[in-house]
Design an enzyme around this catalytic site. Structure first.
Site, PDB file in Angstrom:
ATOM      1  N   ARG A 147       0.796  -1.232   0.000  1.00  0.00           N
ATOM      2  CA  ARG A 147       0.000   0.000   0.000  1.00  0.00           C
ATOM      3  C   ARG A 147       0.830   1.285   0.000  1.00  0.00           C
ATOM      4  O   ARG A 147       0.427   2.301   0.556  1.00  0.00           O
ATOM      5  CB  ARG A 147      -0.937   0.039   1.214  1.00  0.00           C
ATOM      6  CG  ARG A 147      -2.081  -0.912   1.112  1.00  0.00           C
ATOM      7  CD  ARG A 147      -2.928  -0.571  -0.111  1.00  0.00           C
ATOM      8  NE  ARG A 147      -4.116  -1.379  -0.139  1.00  0.00           N
ATOM      9  CZ  ARG A 147      -4.131  -2.635  -0.580  1.00  0.00           C
ATOM     10  NH1 ARG A 147      -3.038  -3.188  -1.075  1.00  0.00           N
ATOM     11  NH2 ARG A 147      -5.254  -3.315  -0.575  1.00  0.00           N
ATOM     12  N   CYS A 152     -10.853   0.195   2.323  1.00  0.00           N
ATOM     13  CA  CYS A 152     -10.432  -0.124   3.690  1.00  0.00           C
ATOM     14  C   CYS A 152      -9.915   1.136   4.381  1.00  0.00           C
ATOM     15  O   CYS A 152      -9.160   1.910   3.799  1.00  0.00           O
ATOM     16  CB  CYS A 152      -9.359  -1.205   3.678  1.00  0.00           C
ATOM     17  SG  CYS A 152     -10.051  -2.825   3.351  1.00  0.00           S
ATOM     18  N   GLU A 158      -5.108   3.582   6.442  1.00  0.00           N
ATOM     19  CA  GLU A 158      -4.764   3.352   5.052  1.00  0.00           C
ATOM     20  C   GLU A 158      -5.333   4.511   4.240  1.00  0.00           C
ATOM     21  O   GLU A 158      -4.739   4.996   3.290  1.00  0.00           O
ATOM     22  CB  GLU A 158      -5.362   2.022   4.588  1.00  0.00           C
ATOM     23  CG  GLU A 158      -4.720   1.480   3.325  1.00  0.00           C
ATOM     24  CD  GLU A 158      -5.685   1.400   2.185  1.00  0.00           C
ATOM     25  OE1 GLU A 158      -5.557   2.232   1.267  1.00  0.00           O
ATOM     26  OE2 GLU A 158      -6.547   0.515   2.188  1.00  0.00           O
TER      27      GLU A 158
END
Ligand code: EPU
Length: 300
Positions: free
Chosen positions: A168, A216, A291
């Protein structure tokens, strides 16, 4: 998430060179610009956001390069006959292309490699910057080169081995993605379409895809510190699914998906995120990191 206020300044470059100029102009006025891609992984604070936002929304070009060596900016010469689907196996995509458009373009040629981005909203620039993806693969699996606006305001081409993408995180620091060269594997059109459909179906079962979310909210923690539990499982285990603050809600379907039920404010969402983070930390000892990106009205 359909929350948040307005930008003080919004610049809309249409090409990598215009993006560079916009970044330089913002910095000359003393603002480090915030870059808005598809907004898919972003919560914008309520009120007026001071400074400059640059949107890549007009930078939607995607094309097959003819000259492989340097052609991240130019379009191929229109007089050249179209290449067959076996040739090149590469796309140049500017930052504002949607993931959806990229996947459709690849699947129509039977090019494989990015099916794991099926159902991941957002634009390619954000996808490269954040290494978007999931368990079936992600953006950086296919990146060969990337054209960025660097800290000095220059357009610079980086080869893959000059970059260090991670989970990520594209590893580009403060560099801003203008364009990317992606390499694919040759497969058949039906096979690529079928895989994409399969991934999408699997995702639809566990994620509230039709609700207003930012994907998310938390990164999955290091499995060693969380005994292998994902962020969604941790929020689920502490019993927070279904919890609401105003119209912000942790979905019943997935503990790491927070949605706007209609009239949520950014403050409602941010309060819900902090509630989940502190509850999980208190009860399990695991600290969950965001995130999702948050643009507060404070420093850029
Ligand atoms: N689970 C629960 N309760 C929940 C949610 C999940 O028990 O409330 C369980 C599931 O049953 C499954 C496990 O947790 O056994 C993992 O769940 P899932 O397959 O949904 O994967 P994830 O780790 O939660 C990651 C990515 C997603 C990506 C999916 C699928 C992160 C933070 N999330 O989710 O990415 O779509 O895998 O590939 O890495 C995003 O980045 O925004 C995102 C949505």
């Amino acid at each position: 998430m359909r929350v948040g206020g307005r930008a003080e300044w919004l610049l809309e470059p249409a090409t990598p060179e215009e993006l560079r100029q916009a970044v330089v102009a913002a910095r000359e006025l003393g603002h480090e610009p915030r870059i808005l891609g598809g907004g898919a992984n972003l919560i914008v604070d309520d009120g007026v956001l001071p400074g400059v936002v640059i949107t890549t929304d007009r930078m939607k070009r995607i094309f097959r390069p003819i000259v492989m060596s340097t052609n991240l900016v130019e379009e191929p010469d229109a007089r050249i006959a179209p290449a067959s689907r076996e040739d090149g196996l590469r796309f140049v995509s500017w930052a504002g292309t949607t993931h959806q458009k990229l996947l459709t373009s690849a699947s129509e040629l039977g090019w494989s490699g990015l099916e794991g981005l099926a159902g991941v909203p957002g634009h390619v620039g954000g996808g490269v910057a954040m290494n978007a993806g999931g368990k079936w693969g992600g953006m950086w699996d296919q990146v060969e080169r990337v054209l960025v606006v660097d800290e000095r305001g220059d357009l610079v081409e980086l080869m893959r081995d000059q970059c260090s993408p991670r989970y990520r995180n594209g590893g580009l620091g403060r560099k801003i993605v203008a364009s990317v060269l992606l390499k694919f594997r040759l497969d058949s059109v039906p096979a690529v379409k079928e895989r994409t459909r399969e991934f999408l179906q699997a995702k639809n079962k566990v994620q509230p895809v039709s609700l207003w979310s930012a994907g998310c909210i938390f990164k999955n923690p290091d499995p060693e510190t969380s005994a292998g539990r994902t962020a969604g499982q941790l929020v689920d285990q502490v019993g927070l699914k279904g919890t609401r603050i105003g119209d912000a809600e942790i979905t019943d379907l997935h503990g790491n998906f927070f949605v706007n039920r209609g009239n949520a404010t950014a403050r409602d969402l941010l309060a819900l995120i902090e509630l989940a983070r502190t509850t999980v930390a208190d009860r399990t000892g695991v600290f969950l990191e965001n995130e999702v990106k948050v643009w507060t009205s404070g420093a850029a």
